[in-house]
Structures are given as structure tokens and as C-alpha cells.
Design an enzyme around this catalytic site. Structure first.
Site, PDB file in Angstrom:
ATOM      1  N   ASN A 204       0.821  -1.195   0.000  1.00  0.00           N
ATOM      2  CA  ASN A 204       0.000   0.000   0.000  1.00  0.00           C
ATOM      3  C   ASN A 204       0.866   1.260   0.000  1.00  0.00           C
ATOM      4  OD1 ASN A 204      -1.820   2.043   0.451  1.00  0.00           O
ATOM      5  ND2 ASN A 204      -3.027   0.910   1.924  1.00  0.00           N
ATOM      6  N   ASP A 205       1.511   1.515   1.136  1.00  0.00           N
ATOM      7  CA  ASP A 205       2.280   2.757   1.252  1.00  0.00           C
ATOM      8  C   ASP A 205       3.422   2.850   0.238  1.00  0.00           C
ATOM      9  OD1 ASP A 205       0.664   3.481   3.397  1.00  0.00           O
ATOM     10  OD2 ASP A 205       1.896   2.333   4.788  1.00  0.00           O
TER      11      ASP A 205
END
Lengths: 462, 102
Positions: free
Chosen positions: A388-389
């Protein structure tokens, strides 16, 4: 003769540490380096038990020492063999805490046996105590956080409080040096409790995503604590080993910070996640596009180049092996597959490489972020699995985002993006990801392992 | 100041070891590929387990009626061994996976 043999074992030990560390920094020789350092350590320990003399006295209580070493070996070995690869960072943190505790205990016993030593002797004893205790309690909190037993806790006053606490520790230390009678022997317990408290409060506000940096920092702290022990006993191998880890650990910490484009100070003081209300990314009403399994399978099967971006979610779901199956199925259809690995994918730098290597993914297929970014333009499909990040475009274009400036894998340069995700929840750093709303992005919801399994079956049929 | 000067003169060789080891540590680690950060941290973690030698010295020279030293020393040796053995075994397990296939 025996003191010569002792010093010889220490010299050999020190040399193996240096060569071991050097070899550990190359993939081909890393394993050999680790074994070499372990052998050197064994030699130095054996040398100490057999040949160490203090005022003409040999080491006593050998039975108890052997028993303690035996217990430590069995427990340490079993713990290290049983731990899952995903839980590796916690384990390293735990072992680090043990070393810190060991250093602190040495200082306690030393002070207890010679409470009236001169000021510099006391300084070395107390510094060993302080650093060892901070490393111990800090590592325990880091362990708890990574194991998700302890929640993040941060407050504005905590930073100030921590600085004050640190100042108090140094004031007590200085007072004890100048006039030992102020506190008397209880100074040991005052310093011990203050340091333990500081260790806890120092790690408490630091976000889970920054934990590897903290562990690396605490690792170098323990190295320093060991070096103080070396000073205490005029012991060369403790000194070289400790300082080596202290300085190498500090550099490693800085390298990790650089990989995330943040300064060490920023990691320690500015805590991640939490607030972040100023971010421009939270626009609300954006819609995401979903894709089903069959379409995904067809898209991938007829692509010429597919990139897989694995994240911690993949590891948690234990989906590395199925991911490797998908790669093999696609390769059988003539699709070129590679993995784009972010330096901090997983929970620690290099963690993802270890996890994929465990699943037999060939080493040359793991492409590092910078090279992968160069390949994105020619990539047809990017599959983001549980990451995600590390694929968040805010890091590039939203100065208000807490991760702005962190290098990310620029998946949006590829022709199609498929994000495999359990839900729309935000990542470990707790921030919104505009990639999910990107025009090229399609979401494939579900558990990473299950979805990949079904996808492999679909690809076989496609 | 006098204390510091005499400390320096008495322990000159140790000061040299410290300073040179710092440079050595920095030199040895630089240019490490990111994939090896974790094993390297873990390996370094095992090496600072060298603190166990201090624990053995404490335990080995504690007199038999000094129970605080004996009990704490015993714990210190156990913890130090955990650090050393656990550290090296975990590192080895990680690196085992980097083995070249065939």
C-alpha cells in the site's frame, strides 16, 4: 601461557567479527560470514571460560556457567528455529533486548561489588547500565508493537517529557560522578528505573512503520553497552565487537532512514500516522473500479510483461508460494514476470526478499525499486499484492502527505494496475492512497492467498 | 581535567581501538544492497552478544556467598547466550534462503 591463549582467542574472535560483517554485506558470501562470526564468538567464549584470570584466579562456578549457557542455547535455538519468517523483525528485537539486559545486569553486579570505585570507573559502569536498560525496555516495546500487542501512543507532551527525562538522567549521572554521597548506593536503582522508563517512552510514540529503524538504533545501543563492558574488564573482544556493531548499526540506521527519505531526528521526534489531517488526498466521493478474476487472468495471460509488487499483506497471508505459482503459470504462457521490491517492503528493509527467497523465487527476478521504476513504462500489467504505502503516489505529488518524499514504486507508469486487497483499509502508516482511485487502477478484493489461488486456476484455463 | 588526561594516557590503546573500530564499522557496512539490511542487522545483533563474555567474567569471579552476584550473573549468562545463539541461528535461517538454486 593461558593468558596468551586467551588473548589469542580474543584476537581471532575480533578478526572473525570484522570479516564476518564484511561478508554479510554480499549476497554470495553472507551465510559464510555469519557462520564465521559465530565460530569466532564460540572461540572467544570458550577461551574466556578456560583461560580467563583475575588477580591470579581462574573462572569459578563453572558448573553454573555451563548450565546457564546450556539453557540459553536450547531456548535461543528453539525460538530462532520456530519463529515464522514474517515474525523475524520481532525476534531480532527480542534478542537485542536480551543483550541489553545482559549489559545492564553486568553493570548492576559490578557496582554492587565495587561501589567505591573512582569516578571514571563509575561513569563506565553507569553508562553501561543506562544504555543497556534503554536498549532492553525499548526493544521490548518494539517487540510488542511489531507483534501488535502494544498500540501506538503519542502525545505532544511526550516529546518534551522525554527530553526532560533524558536531562534528569544526565543530571543524576553527573551528580553521582561529582559527589557520590548525594544519592549513596541507591543511585544505581534510580538510574536503572529512569533508564527503563525512558526506553519505554522513547519507543512508545514511534509509529509501527518506523519500527525497523528503531530496532536498528537500539541494536547499535546494545553494541555500545557491550563496548562499555569491554572498557570495564579491559576486554578487547568485547570492545571491538561492541564498537563495531555500534558504528555499523548507526550507519545501517541512517541507510534505512535514507531509503525512506527521512532523517533520523524526524523518525524519533515526528511520529508517523495519527493526525495527517492536512493531506489533500482525502477528497471523499471517489469511486474505485473493481475487476473480476477471469478478466484479471486474461489480462495477465495476454500481456507480454507483468510486474508483481508484493507487500506485507502478501507475507501475512503466507501467499509467497502461490505468488510463485502464478509467476510460473504466466511464464509458461510466455509472459515475462518480475517482482518490484521496495527497499522497505515488508516490515524491515530486505524482509520481502527473504520471504520471496523462502518461496524459491529466483534471485534475478527480484528487481530493486530504482531499476523497476525504469521498467514500468514497458510493463503491461502491475499486480499489487498486499502493498500500500510503497505504491502511494502522494509520496510524489502531495506535499501535505506524511510520506511525501519517500521513494515509491511508480506503478502508475505501467499500462494497467491491479490492486489485490482485503478491503479499502489504509496501509500500515495509516494514510489514504490515491492510487486506488487512479484511472488505470482496478481493484481485486479478497484475501491475498485465496485470490491468488483462484487466479492461478483461471490463468491455467485462459 | 587531570583525571581525564590520566585516563587517556592509561587507556591509550583502548581509545585507539575504539576510534579505529568506529571507522572500520562504517567502512565495512557502506555499499550494502538493501536486500541484505535485515540479515545484516540480525548478524550485527548476534555479534553484540559478545557482552556474554562480561557476564561469564562476572559470574566466574563472584564469591560463593555473594548471592546477588551469582543469581544476577546466572541470568546475565542466560540472556547473553540467548542473544548470541538466537541471533546467529535466525540470521543463518534468513540467509539459507538466499542460497543459489542448483
Amino acid at each position: 601461557m593461558s593468558s596468551f591463549l586467551l588473548e589469542l582467542s580474543y584476537l581471532i574472535g575480533s578478526i572473525t567479527f570484522v570479516i564476518g560483517l564484511k561478508k554479510l554485506s554480499h549476497p554470495e558470501s553472507a551465510r559464510q560470514g555469519n557462520l564465521l562470526a559465530a565460530a569466532g564468538m564460540g572461540l572467544a567464549i570458550l577461551g574466556t571460560i578456560l583461560f580467563h584470570e583475575h588477580n591470579g584466579e581462574r573462572i569459578g562456578n563453572i558448573g553454573w556457567i555451563v548450565l546457564a549457557v546450556g539453557i540459553g542455547t536450547v531456548v535461543g535455538w528453539m525460538a530462532a528455529m520456530r519463529v515464522k519468517m514474517t515474525a523475524m523483525p520481532q525476534m531480532v528485537s527480542l534478542f537485542n533486548g536480551m543483550g541489553g539486559a545482559c549489559a545492564a545486569i553486568i553493570s548492576i553486579v559490578e557496582y554492587h561489588s565495587h561501589p567505591d570505585g573512582d569516578a571514571l570507573y563509575l561513569l563506565v559502569v553507569f553508562l553501561g547500565l543506562i544504555i543497556g536498560s534503554v536498549s532492553f525496555s525499548g526493544s521490548m516495546v518494539a517487540f510488542g508493537k511489531l507483534d501488535e500487542k502494544i498500540k501506538d501512543f503519542s502525545a505532544k507532551w511526550l516529546t518534551v517529557f522525554n527530553l526532560a527525562l533524558l536531562a534528569v538522567i544526565f543530571i543524576v549521572l553527573a551528580t553521582a560522578m561529582v559527589s557520590p554521597e548525594t544519592f549513596g548506593p541507591s543511585v544505581l536503582w534510580i538510574l536503572l528505573s529512569l533508564s527503563l522508563l525512558y526506553g519505554v517512552l522513547f519507543v512508545m510514540p514511534i509509529g509501527g512503520a518506523d519500527m525497523p529503524v528503531v530496532i536498528s538504533l537500539l541494536n547499535s545501543f546494545t553494541g555500545m553497552a557491550a563496548a562499555f563492558g569491554g572498557f570495564l574488564y579491559h576486554n578487547q573482544v568485547m570492545l571491538t565487537g561492541g564498537i563495531l556493531v555500534g558504528s555499523a548499526g548507526t550507519i545501517l540506521t541512517v541507510l534505512m532512514c535514507t531509503a525512506m527519505n527521512r532523517s533520523l531526528l524526524n523518525v524519533i521526534i515526528g511520529s508517523f500516522g495519527g493526525g495527517g489531517g492536512t493531506s489533500a488526498a482525502t477528497k471523499g466521493d471517489q469511486t474505485v473500479k473493481e475487476i473480476n478474476l477471469t478478466d484479471t487472468a486474461i489480462l495477465c495471460s495476454y500481456a507480454s510483461k507483468v510486474c508483481i509488487v508484493p507487500g506485507y499483506g502478501l507475507a501475512v497471508a503466507q501467499a509467497q508460494h502461490i505468488c510463485h505459482d502464478l509467476e510460473k503459470q504466466l511464464e509458461a504462457k510466455g509472459v515475462e514476470v518480475y517482482y518490484a521490491i521496495h527497499p522497505v517492503a515488508g516490515r524491515m528493509p530486505g524482509h520481502m526478499n527473504v520471504l520471496l527467497a523462502e518461496a524459491d523465487v529466483p534471485y534475478p527476478k527480484l528487481v530493486e525499486m530504482e531499476d523497476a521504476n525504469g521498467m514500468m513504462n514497458s510493463t503491461d500489467v502491475v499486480i499489487v499484492v498486499g502493498a500500500n504505502d510503497v505504491v502511494n503516489p502522494s509520496a510524489k505529488d502531495d506535499p501535505g502527505s506524511p510520506i511525501f518524499g519517500m521513494p515509491v514504486i511508480e506503478v502508475w507508469d505501467a499500462k494497467n494496475i491491479i490492486v489485490m486487497k482485503r478491503s479499502m483499509r489504509s496501509g500500515y502508516a495509516g494514510i489514504e492512497n490515491p492510487l486506488f482511485f487512479h484511472a488505470k487502477t482496478k481493484m481485486l478484493f479478497g484475501d491475498a492467498k485465496e485470490t491468488l489461488q483462484k487466479l492461478v486456476a483461471e490463468v491455467k484455463m485462459a | 581535567m587531570d583525571a581525564l588526561a590520566s585516563f587517556f594516557l592509561e587507556n591509550q590503546h583502548m581509545v585507539y581501538i575504539v576510534v579505529l573500530s568506529i571507522f572500520l564499522g562504517i567502512e565495512v557496512i557502506s555499499n550494502v544492497p538493501a536486500i541484505l539490511h535485515t540479515p545484516l542487522m540480525s548478524g550485527a545483533n548476534a555479534i553484540h552478544g559478545v557482552v556474554i563474555i562480561g557476564a561469564i567474567i562476572v559470574m566466574g569471579h563472584a564469591s560463593s556467598d555473594d548471592y546477588l552476584a551469582l543469581v544476577l550473573g546466572f541470568f546475565a549468562v542466560v540472556l547473553g547466550t540467548l542473544n548470541v545463539v538466537g541471533g546467529f541461528v535466525v540470521t543463518n535461517r534468513m540467509l539459507e534462503m538466499f542460497k543459489k538454486k542448483k
